[in-house]
Write a protein that holds these residues in place. Structure first.
Motif, PDB file in Angstrom:
ATOM      1  N   ASP A   3       0.825  -1.217   0.000  1.00 45.15           N
ATOM      2  CA  ASP A   3       0.000   0.000   0.000  1.00 45.15           C
ATOM      3  C   ASP A   3       0.855   1.261   0.000  1.00 45.15           C
ATOM      4  OD1 ASP A   3      -2.338  -1.407  -0.092  1.00 45.15           O
ATOM      5  OD2 ASP A   3      -2.701  -1.331   2.076  1.00 45.15           O
ATOM      6  N   ALA A   4       1.929   1.255   0.775  1.00 44.20           N
ATOM      7  CA  ALA A   4       2.769   2.448   0.879  1.00 44.20           C
ATOM      8  C   ALA A   4       3.530   2.729  -0.416  1.00 44.20           C
ATOM      9  CB  ALA A   4       3.750   2.294   2.037  1.00 44.20           C
ATOM     10  N   SER A   5       3.924   1.692  -1.117  1.00 46.10           N
ATOM     11  CA  SER A   5       4.711   1.886  -2.337  1.00 46.10           C
ATOM     12  C   SER A   5       3.842   2.157  -3.560  1.00 46.10           C
ATOM     13  CB  SER A   5       5.584   0.664  -2.600  1.00 46.10           C
ATOM     14  OG  SER A   5       4.777  -0.454  -2.936  1.00 46.10           O
ATOM     15  N   GLY A   6       2.549   1.936  -3.454  1.00 50.08           N
ATOM     16  CA  GLY A   6       1.661   2.138  -4.587  1.00 50.08           C
ATOM     17  C   GLY A   6       1.560   0.928  -5.495  1.00 50.08           C
ATOM     18  N   TRP A   7       2.124  -0.181  -5.080  1.00 50.53           N
ATOM     19  CA  TRP A   7       2.134  -1.388  -5.904  1.00 50.53           C
ATOM     20  C   TRP A   7       0.716  -1.896  -6.163  1.00 50.53           C
ATOM     21  CZ3 TRP A   7       1.379  -6.795  -4.940  1.00 50.53           C
ATOM     22  CH2 TRP A   7       1.870  -7.618  -5.942  1.00 50.53           C
ATOM     23  N   THR A   8      -0.124  -1.919  -5.139  1.00 52.40           N
ATOM     24  CA  THR A   8      -1.491  -2.414  -5.315  1.00 52.40           C
ATOM     25  C   THR A   8      -2.298  -1.477  -6.211  1.00 52.40           C
ATOM     26  OG1 THR A   8      -2.110  -1.352  -3.239  1.00 52.40           O
ATOM     27  CG2 THR A   8      -1.594  -3.692  -3.157  1.00 52.40           C
ATOM     28  N   LYS A   9      -2.066  -0.169  -6.082  1.00 49.64           N
ATOM     29  CA  LYS A   9      -2.788   0.806  -6.904  1.00 49.64           C
ATOM     30  C   LYS A   9      -2.405   0.659  -8.372  1.00 49.64           C
ATOM     31  CE  LYS A   9      -5.681   4.183  -6.731  1.00 49.64           C
ATOM     32  NZ  LYS A   9      -7.061   3.906  -6.407  1.00 49.64           N
ATOM     33  N   ARG A  10      -1.115   0.426  -8.633  1.00 39.83           N
ATOM     34  CA  ARG A  10      -0.671   0.238 -10.021  1.00 39.83           C
ATOM     35  C   ARG A  10      -1.297  -1.019 -10.616  1.00 39.83           C
ATOM     36  NH1 ARG A  10       4.289   1.972  -7.992  1.00 39.83           N
ATOM     37  NH2 ARG A  10       5.043  -0.159  -7.772  1.00 39.83           N
ATOM     38  N   ARG A  11      -1.351  -2.093  -9.861  1.00 45.83           N
ATOM     39  CA  ARG A  11      -1.978  -3.321 -10.360  1.00 45.83           C
ATOM     40  C   ARG A  11      -3.455  -3.100 -10.652  1.00 45.83           C
ATOM     41  NH1 ARG A  11      -1.015  -8.598  -7.342  1.00 45.83           N
ATOM     42  NH2 ARG A  11      -1.980  -9.319  -9.247  1.00 45.83           N
ATOM     43  N   GLU A  12      -4.128  -2.360  -9.780  1.00 45.87           N
ATOM     44  CA  GLU A  12      -5.541  -2.054  -9.982  1.00 45.87           C
ATOM     45  C   GLU A  12      -5.733  -1.221 -11.244  1.00 45.87           C
ATOM     46  OE1 GLU A  12      -8.963   0.555  -7.733  1.00 45.87           O
ATOM     47  OE2 GLU A  12      -7.362  -0.332  -6.541  1.00 45.87           O
ATOM     48  N   MET A  13      -4.864  -0.240 -11.455  1.00 50.41           N
ATOM     49  CA  MET A  13      -4.971   0.608 -12.639  1.00 50.41           C
ATOM     50  C   MET A  13      -4.673  -0.193 -13.909  1.00 50.41           C
ATOM     51  SD  MET A  13      -3.311   4.104 -11.088  1.00 50.41           S
ATOM     52  CE  MET A  13      -2.972   4.802 -12.660  1.00 50.41           C
ATOM     53  N   ASP A  14      -3.715  -1.111 -13.854  1.00 54.29           N
ATOM     54  CA  ASP A  14      -3.426  -1.955 -15.012  1.00 54.29           C
ATOM     55  C   ASP A  14      -4.621  -2.826 -15.371  1.00 54.29           C
ATOM     56  OD1 ASP A  14      -0.907  -0.887 -15.161  1.00 54.29           O
ATOM     57  OD2 ASP A  14       0.075  -2.594 -14.154  1.00 54.29           O
ATOM     58  N   LYS A  15      -5.295  -3.357 -14.364  1.00 56.27           N
ATOM     59  CA  LYS A  15      -6.485  -4.165 -14.621  1.00 56.27           C
ATOM     60  C   LYS A  15      -7.596  -3.329 -15.253  1.00 56.27           C
ATOM     61  CE  LYS A  15      -5.788  -7.578 -10.992  1.00 56.27           C
ATOM     62  NZ  LYS A  15      -6.294  -8.119  -9.718  1.00 56.27           N
ATOM     63  N   MET A  16      -7.769  -2.087 -14.757  1.00 54.45           N
ATOM     64  CA  MET A  16      -8.794  -1.209 -15.329  1.00 54.45           C
ATOM     65  C   MET A  16      -8.475  -0.870 -16.776  1.00 54.45           C
ATOM     66  SD  MET A  16     -10.186   1.401 -12.356  1.00 54.45           S
ATOM     67  CE  MET A  16      -9.309   2.712 -13.091  1.00 54.45           C
ATOM     68  N   GLU A  17      -7.203  -0.603 -17.073  1.00 54.64           N
ATOM     69  CA  GLU A  17      -6.800  -0.299 -18.448  1.00 54.64           C
ATOM     70  C   GLU A  17      -7.048  -1.487 -19.368  1.00 54.64           C
ATOM     71  OE1 GLU A  17      -5.826   2.500 -20.001  1.00 54.64           O
ATOM     72  OE2 GLU A  17      -6.284   3.519 -18.124  1.00 54.64           O
ATOM     73  N   ALA A  18      -6.766  -2.692 -18.886  1.00 53.80           N
ATOM     74  CA  ALA A  18      -6.997  -3.886 -19.703  1.00 53.80           C
ATOM     75  C   ALA A  18      -8.494  -4.074 -19.977  1.00 53.80           C
ATOM     76  CB  ALA A  18      -6.432  -5.120 -19.010  1.00 53.80           C
ATOM     77  N   LYS A  19      -9.328  -3.836 -18.969  1.00 59.18           N
ATOM     78  CA  LYS A  19     -10.779  -3.936 -19.160  1.00 59.18           C
ATOM     79  C   LYS A  19     -11.272  -2.887 -20.147  1.00 59.18           C
ATOM     80  CE  LYS A  19     -12.044  -5.852 -14.694  1.00 59.18           C
ATOM     81  NZ  LYS A  19     -12.755  -5.622 -13.432  1.00 59.18           N
ATOM     82  N   LYS A  20     -10.738  -1.660 -20.028  1.00 58.16           N
ATOM     83  CA  LYS A  20     -11.139  -0.581 -20.926  1.00 58.16           C
ATOM     84  C   LYS A  20     -10.753  -0.901 -22.363  1.00 58.16           C
ATOM     85  CE  LYS A  20      -9.395   3.361 -19.812  1.00 58.16           C
ATOM     86  NZ  LYS A  20      -8.940   4.751 -19.557  1.00 58.16           N
ATOM     87  N   LYS A  21      -9.557  -1.445 -22.532  1.00 55.47           N
ATOM     88  CA  LYS A  21      -9.087  -1.808 -23.867  1.00 55.47           C
ATOM     89  C   LYS A  21      -9.956  -2.925 -24.458  1.00 55.47           C
ATOM     90  CE  LYS A  21      -4.630  -2.111 -25.543  1.00 55.47           C
ATOM     91  NZ  LYS A  21      -3.241  -2.585 -25.453  1.00 55.47           N
TER      92      LYS A  21
END
Length: 93
Positions: free
Chosen positions: A44-62
């Motif tokens: 959570d502190a490094s933003g790793w989970t947020k980046r994974r979440e954003m990658d999943k959203m981008e894949a769904k959008k694509k």
């Protein structure tokens, strides 16, 4: 998640006095839970989970965009332009 599973297995083995784990001290059994807390804090502190979440959203959008273009009868890769689709529509009538 792996730390939690290992911790639960060790806890069950410790509570039932199964094998050598039954003779371990309490801190030896609970270390996977502490590791899980540290892992979640770091993720959570490094933003790793947020980046994974954003990658999943981008894949769904694509994928939604590709599906929408396929449903419209257009090439999803953009090889066929708008004017070509219009020309084909005019030819039909």
């Amino acid at each position: 998640m792996v730390f939690v599973v290992v911790g639960v297995l060790l806890l069950l083995m410790w509570l039932t006095d199964f094998g050598p784990v039954g003779a371990w001290p309490w801190w030896g059994v609970f270390w996977p839970f502490a590791c899980a807390v540290v892992w979640w804090w770091w993720a959570d502190a490094s933003g790793w989970t947020k980046r994974r979440e954003m990658d999943k959203m981008e894949a769904k959008k694509k994928q939604r965009r590709i599906d929408a273009l396929d449903n419209l009868g257009m090439d999803a890769k953009g090889r066929r332009g708008r004017s070509e689709g219009a020309k084909q529509a005019r030819r039909r009538f």
